[in-house]
Design an enzyme around this catalytic site. Structure first.
Site, PDB file in Angstrom:
ATOM      1  N   ASP A  49       0.838  -1.209   0.000  1.00 46.37           N
ATOM      2  CA  ASP A  49       0.000   0.000   0.000  1.00 46.37           C
ATOM      3  C   ASP A  49       0.868   1.253   0.000  1.00 46.37           C
ATOM      4  O   ASP A  49       1.452   1.621   1.012  1.00 46.37           O
ATOM      5  CB  ASP A  49      -0.898   0.010   1.242  1.00 46.37           C
ATOM      6  N   TYR A  54       3.483   9.566  -0.521  1.00 49.56           N
ATOM      7  CA  TYR A  54       4.561   8.937   0.256  1.00 49.56           C
ATOM      8  C   TYR A  54       5.926   9.058  -0.441  1.00 49.56           C
ATOM      9  O   TYR A  54       6.953   8.732   0.157  1.00 49.56           O
ATOM     10  CB  TYR A  54       4.285   7.446   0.528  1.00 49.56           C
ATOM     11  N   LYS A  79      -2.357   6.090  -4.531  1.00 47.27           N
ATOM     12  CA  LYS A  79      -3.467   7.016  -4.256  1.00 47.27           C
ATOM     13  C   LYS A  79      -3.240   8.359  -4.947  1.00 47.27           C
ATOM     14  O   LYS A  79      -2.090   8.802  -5.062  1.00 47.27           O
ATOM     15  CB  LYS A  79      -3.606   7.242  -2.737  1.00 47.27           C
ATOM     16  N   HIS A 113      -7.151   9.827  -2.229  1.00 46.50           N
ATOM     17  CA  HIS A 113      -6.558   9.766  -0.889  1.00 46.50           C
ATOM     18  C   HIS A 113      -7.436  10.420   0.183  1.00 46.50           C
ATOM     19  O   HIS A 113      -7.471   9.969   1.322  1.00 46.50           O
ATOM     20  CB  HIS A 113      -5.175  10.444  -0.924  1.00 46.50           C
TER      21      HIS A 113
HETATM   22  N1  LIG Z   1      -5.122   6.587   3.490  1.00 46.64           N
HETATM   23  C1  LIG Z   1      -4.523   7.272   4.425  1.00 46.64           C
HETATM   24  O1  LIG Z   1      -4.812   8.467   4.649  1.00 46.64           O
HETATM   25  C2  LIG Z   1      -3.469   6.607   5.262  1.00 46.64           C
HETATM   26  C3  LIG Z   1      -2.991   7.264   6.406  1.00 46.64           C
HETATM   27  C4  LIG Z   1      -2.041   6.604   7.197  1.00 46.64           C
HETATM   28  C5  LIG Z   1      -1.590   5.343   6.824  1.00 46.64           C
HETATM   29  N2  LIG Z   1      -2.047   4.742   5.684  1.00 46.64           N
HETATM   30  C6  LIG Z   1      -1.548   3.407   5.268  1.00 46.64           C
HETATM   31  O2  LIG Z   1      -1.602   2.504   6.361  1.00 46.64           O
HETATM   32  C7  LIG Z   1      -0.287   2.034   6.663  1.00 46.64           C
HETATM   33  C8  LIG Z   1      -0.119   1.791   8.150  1.00 46.64           C
HETATM   34  O3  LIG Z   1      -0.437   2.924   8.926  1.00 46.64           O
HETATM   35  P1  LIG Z   1       0.637   3.752   9.752  1.00 46.64           P
HETATM   36  O4  LIG Z   1       1.943   3.685   9.041  1.00 46.64           O
HETATM   37  O5  LIG Z   1       0.034   5.079  10.016  1.00 46.64           O
HETATM   38  O6  LIG Z   1       0.718   3.037  11.176  1.00 46.64           O
HETATM   39  P2  LIG Z   1       0.769   1.578  11.842  1.00 46.64           P
HETATM   40  O7  LIG Z   1       0.965   0.513  10.842  1.00 46.64           O
HETATM   41  O8  LIG Z   1      -0.390   1.513  12.769  1.00 46.64           O
HETATM   42  O9  LIG Z   1       2.064   1.727  12.763  1.00 46.64           O
HETATM   43  C9  LIG Z   1       3.355   1.829  12.258  1.00 46.64           C
HETATM   44  C10 LIG Z   1       4.281   2.025  13.462  1.00 46.64           C
HETATM   45  O10 LIG Z   1       4.248   0.867  14.293  1.00 46.64           O
HETATM   46  C11 LIG Z   1       5.552   0.319  14.429  1.00 46.64           C
HETATM   47  N3  LIG Z   1       5.405  -1.149  14.419  1.00 46.64           N
HETATM   48  C12 LIG Z   1       5.185  -1.937  13.345  1.00 46.64           C
HETATM   49  N4  LIG Z   1       5.070  -3.219  13.724  1.00 46.64           N
HETATM   50  C13 LIG Z   1       5.225  -3.249  15.053  1.00 46.64           C
HETATM   51  C14 LIG Z   1       5.223  -4.288  16.009  1.00 46.64           C
HETATM   52  N5  LIG Z   1       5.002  -5.546  15.649  1.00 46.64           N
HETATM   53  N6  LIG Z   1       5.430  -3.969  17.322  1.00 46.64           N
HETATM   54  C15 LIG Z   1       5.638  -2.676  17.687  1.00 46.64           C
HETATM   55  N7  LIG Z   1       5.650  -1.641  16.827  1.00 46.64           N
HETATM   56  C16 LIG Z   1       5.440  -1.935  15.516  1.00 46.64           C
HETATM   57  C17 LIG Z   1       6.343   0.838  13.264  1.00 46.64           C
HETATM   58  O11 LIG Z   1       7.704   0.941  13.595  1.00 46.64           O
HETATM   59  P3  LIG Z   1       8.911   0.543  12.591  1.00 46.64           P
HETATM   60  O12 LIG Z   1       8.507   0.924  11.204  1.00 46.64           O
HETATM   61  O13 LIG Z   1      10.040   1.365  13.117  1.00 46.64           O
HETATM   62  O14 LIG Z   1       9.129  -0.936  12.748  1.00 46.64           O
HETATM   63  C18 LIG Z   1       5.729   2.227  13.078  1.00 46.64           C
HETATM   64  O15 LIG Z   1       6.274   3.136  14.017  1.00 46.64           O
HETATM   65  C19 LIG Z   1       0.613   3.142   6.108  1.00 46.64           C
HETATM   66  O16 LIG Z   1       1.958   2.725   5.946  1.00 46.64           O
HETATM   67  C20 LIG Z   1      -0.096   3.457   4.827  1.00 46.64           C
HETATM   68  O17 LIG Z   1       0.173   2.477   3.848  1.00 46.64           O
HETATM   69  C21 LIG Z   1      -2.984   5.363   4.919  1.00 46.64           C
END
Ligand SMILES: NC(=O)c1ccc[n+]([C@@H]2O[C@H](COP(=O)([O-])OP(=O)(O)OC[C@H]3O[C@@H](n4cnc5c(N)ncnc54)[C@H](OP(=O)(O)O)[C@@H]3O)[C@@H](O)[C@H]2O)c1
Length: 283
Positions: A49, A54, A79, A113
């Site tokens: 994704d 990004y 997106k 997005h």
């Molecule tokens: N459409 C939108 O507006 C939108 C907005 C936000 C996100 N997204 C999508 O959703 C994806 C995920 O959301 P997100 O990046 O906001 O947050 P998330 O996946 O909820 O959290 C990512 C964070 O958690 C840490 N992490 C990952 N696995 C872990 C584990 N097993 N134990 C402890 N910590 C862990 C990561 O650290 P490390 O990376 O340092 O390991 C990073 O700091 C994004 O990458 C993107 O593709 C979309």
């Protein structure tokens, strides 16, 4: 129904299948994106994704084409940025994303997005997506961060003749932001619900409800959160740049949360950790 596995997919209204876990690359720096995406593909993820915003689309495409995994087995999303919400600008953004994905031939899913641009901008951007889908370079289309009023505006536009189908709705969803109203709207129409920030951006790992379930199931809080998402029928999109966590976040198919476990994660709290255009009254 067969038990869920890492290889499970959901069928979208477009007719294509989408793998039930995606690998997120928001805030993954471009210089490490190829490496971590290849690691994810080696680990067995088949769904990536990304987004123009990004600034790592080209690196994702590079990883997909170098991975050795057949293209047909990988699902790649990007997106249209919030800054490009008009017919002309969305067209430009989509063409640029398609060019960045040249080495992988087509894009599985393109989402708008966020519901910026006012009504005219939102509808124009959708028309640009529908046209791009007809070229075959984009297989499925959908939206992200649309509130119910935006979804209804779009549904009326689709039904007025412009066409296209909302295959996916992508939202911040986790126990502290369950969005039951939007999920119900989408499910009623067989729209696949993707959950972003499914790990609450690692801000709630010490919550007692999560810690208790982690202990009970001999799993980590992150794995409990992903299981919660999957058992709600969502497609979670965990992000990590850490090899061990990339693997950990896939080990969620060997345990099950009971109804009581799921109930213990009903927080009733509305506390998004990311932006929240779905509820922004200015949009
Ligand atoms: N459409 C939108 O507006 C939108 C907005 C936000 C996100 N997204 C999508 O959703 C994806 C995920 O959301 P997100 O990046 O906001 O947050 P998330 O996946 O909820 O959290 C990512 C964070 O958690 C840490 N992490 C990952 N696995 C872990 C584990 N097993 N134990 C402890 N910590 C862990 C990561 O650290 P490390 O990376 O340092 O390991 C990073 O700091 C994004 O990458 C993107 O593709 C979309």
């Amino acid at each position: 129904m067969a038990p869920l596995s890492f290889q499970s997919t959901q069928k979208m209204v477009s007719g294509y299948e989408i793998p039930v876990v995606g690998f997120g690359v928001y805030q993954t720096p471009p210089e490490v994106t190829e490496k971590v995406t290849i690691k994810a593909l080696e680990t067995g993820y088949r769904h990536i994704d990304s987004a123009k915003y990004y600034a790592n689309e080209a690196q994702c495409a590079e990883a997909i084409s170098k991975s050795g995994v057949p293209r047909s087995q990988i699902f790649y999303t990007t997106k249209v940025p919030a800054s490009h919400m008009s017919y002309e600008k969305a067209k430009e953004a989509i063409e640029a994303s398609i060019a960045d994905a040249a080495s992988i031939d087509y894009i599985d899913l393109v989402l708008l997005h966020a519901p910026f641009g006012g009504k005219e901008g939102r509808l124009g951007a959708w028309r640009a997506l529908v046209e791009a889908q007809k070229t075959g370079k984009i297989r499925s289309i959908g939206v992200s961060n649309y509130g119910i009023h935006h979804l209804e505006e779009l549904e009326a536009y689709i039904n007025s003749g412009v066409g296209g189908q909302i295959s996916v709705g992508q939202y911040e969803i986790h126990p502290w932001c369950a969005r039951e109203d939007i999920v119900a709207w989408l499910k009623k129409r067989n729209v696949v619900v993707e959950a972003y920030s499914p790990l609450v951006q690692a801000t709630r790992m010490n919550e007692s409800s999560l810690q208790n379930l982690a202990k009970k199931h001999n799993k980590t809080p992150a794995q409990v959160l992903l299981r919660w998402s999957l058992q709600n029928g969502h497609v979670p999109l965990p992000k990590s740049v850490t090899d061990s966590r990339i693997v950990e976040n896939t080990q969620v198919f060997d345990f099950e949360l009971s109804q009581q476990d799921m109930d213990s994660l009903k927080t009733g709290v509305y506390a998004p950790v990311c932006w929240d255009p779905a509820r922004d009254s200015h949009l």
